[in-house]
Every structure is written in C-alpha cells, then in structure tokens.
Design an enzyme around this catalytic site. Structure first.
Site, PDB file in Angstrom:
ATOM      1  CD  GLN A  71      35.438 -61.318 -30.976  1.00  0.00           C
ATOM      2  OE1 GLN A  71      34.814 -61.620 -31.991  1.00  0.00           O
ATOM      3  NE2 GLN A  71      36.678 -61.747 -30.767  1.00  0.00           N
ATOM      4  CB  SER A  72      32.920 -54.565 -33.953  1.00  0.00           C
ATOM      5  OG  SER A  72      32.067 -53.956 -34.900  1.00  0.00           O
ATOM      6  CG  ASN A  73      28.452 -59.035 -34.699  1.00  0.00           C
ATOM      7  OD1 ASN A  73      29.111 -60.067 -34.746  1.00  0.00           O
ATOM      8  ND2 ASN A  73      27.601 -58.785 -33.711  1.00  0.00           N
ATOM      9  CB  ALA A  75      34.686 -53.982 -37.110  1.00  0.00           C
TER      10      ALA A  75
END
Length: 330
Positions: A71-73, A75
């Site tokens: 859930q990378s912000n 990315a």
C-alpha cells in the site's frame, strides 16, 4: 546550482492550529498540511517527485521504476504523476503472500487506475530491491524503453531537496506572520525511508524554521534511519553545496508499533480522537504512528512550553485499505 523541478504540488500548503486537539494535549501545536499537496496523488512524496521526475524527463524517460510496500503512498504518487507526464510506471510492491495477488483497494486500486504495472515481490527478495529494479531497467532498455529508477520513498539526495524547499516555504509563511510568525522548537513527522527527515533537517536549519526535527520511525530502528538520513544529507549537500549543518535530528522508534503498516489499539484510538477533535485524518501506517509518538511526548511533559509543528505527510488511501482494523474501536 539550482536543480530542475516540475511544479506538480499545490503549494503552499497551509499551516493550521487545531485548537481543540492542541488543548487536549496541552501543546502549542501547529500542523503543516502536506496531505493537501494534491488530489489523489497527495502527500509528502510529491515534493520529492517534483525533482525526481524532472530528472527523469530531462533524461527522456518514458518509464519510471520504483518500489515500496503493498500500500505504498510513494508508489501511488509516482504512478499517478508519471501518468500525467506520459511515463508508465513499474512498481515492485512488497507482499507477504505474493501468490495471493494484490486486492484492488486503497493505493493498489489507484496504481492500477493509473495504468501501473505491479510486480509483487516477497519480503526476502525486497531486501535486494535496488538490484531488482536495476535488472528491470536493463530489461526495459533492451526492449527499447527509456527507464528511470526512483529509490524507495523517493529518498535520495535529489528527492530530499523537496523538503529543503518545503522549509523555505514555511519560512515565508512565518515571515508574513502565520503560525505565530517565529521559528518552531521542534518539527515532528513520520519516517519510513529517511528522505523527508534528511531534507527537513537540512532545510529547517538553512531557513531558520526549527532547531530540532523529530523523525518518528514507522519501521526499522533509530540507528538504521540515523545512518540513512546522514547518507542522504551528504548526497543533498553534494547537489546543493550551500546547505550547511542540519538541525538537530532525533530519530525516535518508540511508536513504530508491532510491524510496518501494523498499528496498536492505542494508536488507532488516538487516530479517532484526532479526527473527532480536529477533523484531522491520520493513517495507521505513517501519520497515526508519528502523531501518537508526539502524544506520548506531550504526556511526558517533553513539549511543555515549546512550539511544535506536526508535518502531516498524507496517507489517506492506506487508511481506507485498513478499515476493518478499526471495527472494535468505532
């Protein structure tokens, strides 16, 4: 020399004083709303990507490669901003169960909407992420593409310049009388890859914004992030030799919780209190942990008489992907 940058963020972001929340904590508290740097792409990463994507475009890139948690912000911001510039994104996202795939929720949904190619990677393989991304870049070049690799979190010397510039922005806000019109004693923010900490510490000193920066680690430990931040600061100073010594940087790992992206019941309770006292939405991965650490500092009396700035780095999609974790608290 001044590095090229793209104007991608909605700036300046406001500095607000959440009165009821400040009174509950007994702290002279202000919040820098870097969760308002954009729309779906919002958060602290845009400031770094203004420099990193400028470099990518300068090199004629048609593809950006980066990495992060599932859930990378970072990315997500890279995928959305890359799409706006005509660059496709390849995202290496860490997942405990690669075979299970990625559920279309939160940041993953936004990644896919932007047309990003998601390549899930195991935690073990993720340890070698730089080599993995370099290999992917070589494959894309061999196929005729022009890739540009962006490190985890956009955290290198070039990306850190985004937060040096953010401190200049705060200085200008103080100069016109906002937020009390004088420097803060301490800036508190979430730390997940070290770049924001490095840029904030350098910029806070250079622009006389604060004497101390408290980076609340959300993973790893303070020794790891202290080392990473020092390395990034050295890289940033090599790019901008006019930057001098940083503000006093304290890496605090007391609120990192059980694991990356896993919060404690107390941290979730405080996320709810911040929302109900100030309408301030924090997430259980980054800002909720960092603000909980600030709350602990306040309860210990460490912030008594100090002017405190909380740097809100965003993360709303990550919160929305963890709704079930709040079931018992709401």
């Amino acid at each position: 020399m001044m590095r090229k940058r793209l104007a991608l963020a909605h700036l300046p972001t406001p500095i607000q004083r959440p009165r009821r929340l400040a009174e509950a904590l007994g702290v002279d508290l202000y919040v820098k709303r870097d969760d308002m740097t954009g729309g779906a792409e919002a958060g602290n990463k845009i400031r770094k990507l203004e420099y990193l994507l400028a470099a990518a475009r300068e090199e004629g890139a048609d593809c950006v490669i980066t990495c992060g948690g599932l859930q990378s912000n970072h990315a997500r911001a890279t995928a959305l901003l890359g799409a706006s510039l005509g660059m496709r994104a390849v995202l290496f996202l860490r997942a405990a169960d690669v075979a299970a795939g990625a559920t279309l929720e939160g940041n993953v949904l936004l990644d896919r909407l932007a047309g990003a190619e998601i390549r899930l990677i195991s935690p073990e393989a993720y340890k070698g992420r730089d080599a993995v991304m370099a290999e992917a870049a070589a494959e894309i070049r061999a196929a005729g593409g022009r890739p540009y690799v962006i490190p985890e979190g956009g955290s290198n010397g070039l990306g850190a310049l985004g937060y040096v510039r953010a401190m200049e922005e705060i200085r200008k806000q103080l100069d016109v009388g906002l937020a009390g019109g004088k420097p803060f004693d301490v800036i508190v923010h979430a730390c997940g890859s070290g770049g924001t900490a490095a840029g904030t510490a350098l910029g806070a000193a250079h622009h006389d914004v604060a004497g101390e920066v408290r980076a609340m680690a959300v993973c790893e430990d303070r020794a790891t992030f202290a080392r990473i931040a020092l390395q990034i600061m050295d890289e940033a100073r090599a790019l901008e030799p006019g930057l001098g010594a940083p503000a006093h940087l304290v890496v605090d790992d007391s609120a990192k919780g059980p694991a990356y992206a896993v919060s404690t019941p107390e941290q979730r309770r405080r996320i709810i209190q911040a929302a109900r006292l100030a309408g301030l939405i924090l997430d259980p991965v980054y800002t909720g942990k960092a603000f909980s650490g600030l709350w602990d500092m306040a309860e210990r009396g460490e912030l008594s008489g100090k002017r405190v700035l909380f740097l809100h780095t965003g993360g709303l999609p990550g919160l929305l992907a963890q709704g079930t974790s709040f079931t018992d608290a709401l």
